[in-house]
Design an enzyme around this catalytic site. Structure first.
Site, PDB file in Angstrom:
ATOM      1  N   LYS A 258       0.914  -1.146   0.125  1.00  0.00           N
ATOM      2  CA  LYS A 258       0.147  -0.136  -0.042  1.00  0.00           C
ATOM      3  C   LYS A 258       0.788   1.175  -0.018  1.00  0.00           C
ATOM      4  O   LYS A 258       1.614   1.410   0.833  1.00  0.00           O
ATOM      5  CB  LYS A 258      -0.847  -0.099   1.298  1.00  0.00           C
ATOM      6  N   ASP A 263      -2.709  10.298   3.552  1.00  0.00           N
ATOM      7  CA  ASP A 263      -3.986  10.034   3.768  1.00  0.00           C
ATOM      8  C   ASP A 263      -4.677  11.035   4.465  1.00  0.00           C
ATOM      9  O   ASP A 263      -4.492  10.873   5.740  1.00  0.00           O
ATOM     10  CB  ASP A 263      -3.927   8.317   4.445  1.00  0.00           C
ATOM     11  N   LYS A 270     -10.060  12.925   8.118  1.00  0.00           N
ATOM     12  CA  LYS A 270      -9.453  12.599   9.620  1.00  0.00           C
ATOM     13  C   LYS A 270      -9.480  14.057  10.190  1.00  0.00           C
ATOM     14  O   LYS A 270      -9.289  15.012   9.728  1.00  0.00           O
ATOM     15  CB  LYS A 270      -8.081  12.075   9.148  1.00  0.00           C
ATOM     16  N   ASP A 281       1.721   6.443   5.324  1.00  0.00           N
ATOM     17  CA  ASP A 281       0.729   5.556   4.921  1.00  0.00           C
ATOM     18  C   ASP A 281       1.321   4.768   3.575  1.00  0.00           C
ATOM     19  O   ASP A 281       0.511   4.053   3.095  1.00  0.00           O
ATOM     20  CB  ASP A 281      -0.716   6.490   4.587  1.00  0.00           C
ATOM     21  N   ASP A 340     -11.914   6.917   4.082  1.00  0.00           N
ATOM     22  CA  ASP A 340     -11.021   6.943   4.627  1.00  0.00           C
ATOM     23  C   ASP A 340     -10.607   5.295   4.704  1.00  0.00           C
ATOM     24  O   ASP A 340      -9.170   4.813   5.356  1.00  0.00           O
ATOM     25  CB  ASP A 340     -10.921   7.478   6.108  1.00  0.00           C
ATOM     26  N   ARG A 344      -7.280  -0.590   1.368  1.00  0.00           N
ATOM     27  CA  ARG A 344      -8.160  -1.900   0.754  1.00  0.00           C
ATOM     28  C   ARG A 344      -8.478  -1.756  -0.736  1.00  0.00           C
ATOM     29  O   ARG A 344      -8.565  -2.559  -1.318  1.00  0.00           O
ATOM     30  CB  ARG A 344      -9.263  -2.303   1.545  1.00  0.00           C
TER      31      ARG A 344
HETATM   32  N1  BES Z   1      -3.938   4.679   6.903  1.00  0.00           N
HETATM   33  C1  BES Z   1      -5.014   4.372   7.908  1.00  0.00           C
HETATM   34  C2  BES Z   1      -4.779   3.466   9.077  1.00  0.00           C
HETATM   35  C3  BES Z   1      -3.751   4.100   9.863  1.00  0.00           C
HETATM   36  C4  BES Z   1      -4.083   4.391  11.179  1.00  0.00           C
HETATM   37  C5  BES Z   1      -2.276   3.724   9.563  1.00  0.00           C
HETATM   38  C6  BES Z   1      -3.025   4.839  12.055  1.00  0.00           C
HETATM   39  C7  BES Z   1      -1.190   4.125  10.446  1.00  0.00           C
HETATM   40  C8  BES Z   1      -1.708   4.825  11.781  1.00  0.00           C
HETATM   41  C9  BES Z   1      -6.371   3.896   6.927  1.00  0.00           C
HETATM   42  O1  BES Z   1      -6.222   4.198   5.828  1.00  0.00           O
HETATM   43  C10 BES Z   1      -7.470   4.347   7.760  1.00  0.00           C
HETATM   44  O2  BES Z   1      -7.641   5.551   7.809  1.00  0.00           O
HETATM   45  N2  BES Z   1      -8.155   3.274   8.318  1.00  0.00           N
HETATM   46  C11 BES Z   1      -9.512   3.561   8.718  1.00  0.00           C
HETATM   47  C12 BES Z   1     -10.397   2.441   8.526  1.00  0.00           C
HETATM   48  C13 BES Z   1     -11.860   2.875   9.007  1.00  0.00           C
HETATM   49  C14 BES Z   1     -12.271   4.221   8.246  1.00  0.00           C
HETATM   50  C15 BES Z   1     -12.829   1.735   8.529  1.00  0.00           C
HETATM   51  C16 BES Z   1      -9.131   3.273  10.583  1.00  0.00           C
HETATM   52  O3  BES Z   1      -8.533   2.302  10.781  1.00  0.00           O
HETATM   53  O4  BES Z   1      -9.697   4.309  11.065  1.00  0.00           O
HETATM   54 ZN    ZN Z   2      -4.726   4.676   4.737  1.00  0.00          ZN
HETATM   55 MN    MN Z   3      -7.540   6.123   5.587  1.00  0.00          MN
END
Ligand code: BES
Ligand code: ZN
Ligand code: MN
Length: 507
Positions: A258, A263, A270, A281, A340, A344
């Site tokens: 990825k 992000d 966020k 990210d 967000d 995936r």
């Molecule tokens: N890049 C983030 C995950 C992340 C969080 C990486 C903290 C490193 C540190 C990912 O794209 C994301 O935002 N995931 C969301 C998914 C949710 C919206 C289903 C999450 O983990 O909150």
């Molecule tokens: Zn992400």
């Molecule tokens: Mn995200």
């Protein structure tokens, strides 16, 4: 690129030890013997130190320090407890004890004929890393010396040539890990999708086959899920394919990363606090790139293909919306509940493409995929998911041998049910419960039935909040060493059949 520390090897000599500046480190084996050549006063101080109670508390891989030893110009004498049969991880930790305190005047390591000396060298190289590219310094003349905040390291070894040979693989691994850390530490205004692709293209000079697919090519392939993530960004989305063909006719191992260079969350934006960390990210792509670099540098006798999806997730008039439905390259439709949950979407298309094009023996993907994996495992273990027990244990064993924390988490139908969509074939978020697992279930929908696959969620380990044994605060490069070992121990041909060894015999 952060300057790596310079390490050289010379023969053990008793002369000139008193005049060495910087730090002098001694690898003390279980017999507690000190090397010859130590000036008399320093020797007697060291002898007392080794007989003290304090030394009894020094674990393998740790050090006891004598400051400004009498009769020596060194600023410190480091006595390092390192049994001759110490674990590899203990020897690297010993190196880290040297690397962490390395100053401008460098260090001398008295290694004797210690069988773990090359692991100590690797530990130094990893821990002495310092990402200071954006720290402005006064330039007063010698630019090269100015660029170095850490001095040289000299190993005194009974057989310096043998040690230099033994240390070459470690040097390749160190360079690869540092390459990954640099990528992860870079800010997103510098490491754009195009800049990232250029750094990967530059690895052609190492003999890697590198190909960049642009938005047109991705559109023709039908990668609408990946493209949807990048459509709010000024930076064009790209997929980069890196191939190392050292393994003859074998089907390759595919590594997929990825690479979200930033992000924001997109329209599902966020919160401001901590958002600056989302420069990391692209950590999964960084690790894939680092592994490919390691394989090329050490001319691995294996076929490995590394694919990374490079995109930026921004809010914009052109950005995708919550509620949008996109069709993936595989053909399945996805309801985008939360923009967000973008990683995936990127991986879905790159995973599918990797299998369609390369028919790999196995697929391993790495991604900073979910915050939920940090809730589950913190910053000491990556989350491992797999549809194949043999691949999972191979991976966990490699991680264990390299001292990189990894822990397996479950997959299963009840979790898959959480990503069923009313409108489309699936949705991209299963809500709060089991967030890392539902993300993995989503990915598994893009894995062929008989393809061994593992997914590693590195959100917690790519950029932990503080320093670790082998890295200063910042990017760790977690996974480069694990995957390099996994390839070496499970996917390499015996030396005779290597196309490289044939070439070398001829030439
Ligand atoms: N890049 C983030 C995950 C992340 C969080 C990486 C903290 C490193 C540190 C990912 O794209 C994301 O935002 N995931 C969301 C998914 C949710 C919206 C289903 C999450 O983990 O909150
Ligand atoms: Zn992400
Ligand atoms: Mn995200």
């Amino acid at each position: 690129m952060a300057q790596p520390v310079e390490i050289s090897f010379t023969s053990t000599t008793t002369e000139g030890l008193a005049e060495r500046t910087g730090r002098v480190a001694i690898l003390v084996g279980e017999n507690g013997r000190l090397p010859g050549g130590l000036p008399r006063l320093a020797r007697s101080a060291a002898t007392r130190a080794l007989a003290s109670d304090a030394w009894k508390d020094v674990k393998p891989g740790s050090a006891l320090e004598l400051a400004f030893p009498a009769g020596m110009e060194a600023e410190a004498l480091q006595l390092i407890n390192l049994p001759r049969r110490a674990e590899v991880t203990e020897a690297r930790k010993a190196g880290a004890a040297i690397g962490a305190r390395l100053g401008k005047s460098g260090a001398t390591v008295l290694a004797g004929n210690h069988p773990r000396a090359q692991e100590v060298a690797l530990g130094i190289a990893l821990r002495a890393y310092d990402f200071d590219a954006y720290k402005t310094r006064k330039s007063d003349g010698d630019a090269e010396a100015e660029a170095r905040t850490r001095g040289r390291v000299t190993f005194m070894h009974d057989d310096p040539d043998a040690m230099a040979r033994a240390a070459t693989e470690g040097a390749a691994v160190a360079e690869a890990v540092l390459f990954t850390r640099d990528l992860v530490n870079e800010p997103a205004n510098v490491l754009t999708t195009s800049d990232f692709a250029d750094r990967l293209l530059a690895m052609r000079e190492l003999g890697l086959d590198v190909e960049v697919l642009d938005e047109d090519a991705l559109g023709k392939l039908g990668m609408r899920a990946l493209l949807a993530v990048g459509q709010g960004s000024e930076s064009p989305s790209k997929v980069v394919v890196m191939r190392w063909n050292g393994g003859g006719d074998e089907a390759p191992l595919a590594l997929v990363g990825k690479g979200v260079v930033f992000d924001t969350g997109g329209i599902s934006i966020k919160p401001a606090a901590g958002m600056e960390e989302m420069t990391m990210d692209m950590g999964g792509a960084g690790v894939v790139a680092g592994v490919m670099r390691a394989l090329a540098l050490r001319r691995a006798r294996a076929n490995v293909v590394g694919l990374v999806g490079l995109v930026e997730n921004m809010p914009d008039g052109k950005a995708q919306r919550p509620g949008d439905i996109v069709r993936s390259m595989k053909g399945d439709t996805i309801e985008v509940i939360n923009t967000d949950a973008e990683g995936r979407l990127v991986l879905a298309d790159v995973l599918w493409y990797a299998q369609e094009r390369f028919k790999p023996r196995a697929v391993i993907d790495l991604a900073t995929l979910t915050g939920a994996v940090i809730v589950a495992l913190g910053h000491d273990n990556a989350g491992v998911f797999a549809n194949d027990d043999a691949l999972a244990s191979t991976l966990l064993n490699a991680a264990k041998a390299e001292g990189e924390g990894a822990w397996r988490l479950p997959l299963g139908q009840p979790y898959d049910n959480l990503i069923k969509s009313r409108l489309a074939d699936m949705k991209n978020s299963g809500g709060r419960s089991a967030g890392s697992i539902t993300a993995a279930q989503f990915l598994q929908r893009f894995i062929g039935k008989d393809v061994p696959w593992a997914h590693i969620d590195i959100a917690g380990v790519a950029l932990p909040p503080g320093e670790t044994t082998l890295a200063p605060k910042g990017a760790t490069g977690w996974g480069v060493m694990t995957l390099n070992r996994l390839v070496r121990d499970n996917y390499e041909l015996p030396p005779e059949t290597s196309p490289f060894s044939k070439k070398m015999k001829k030439g």
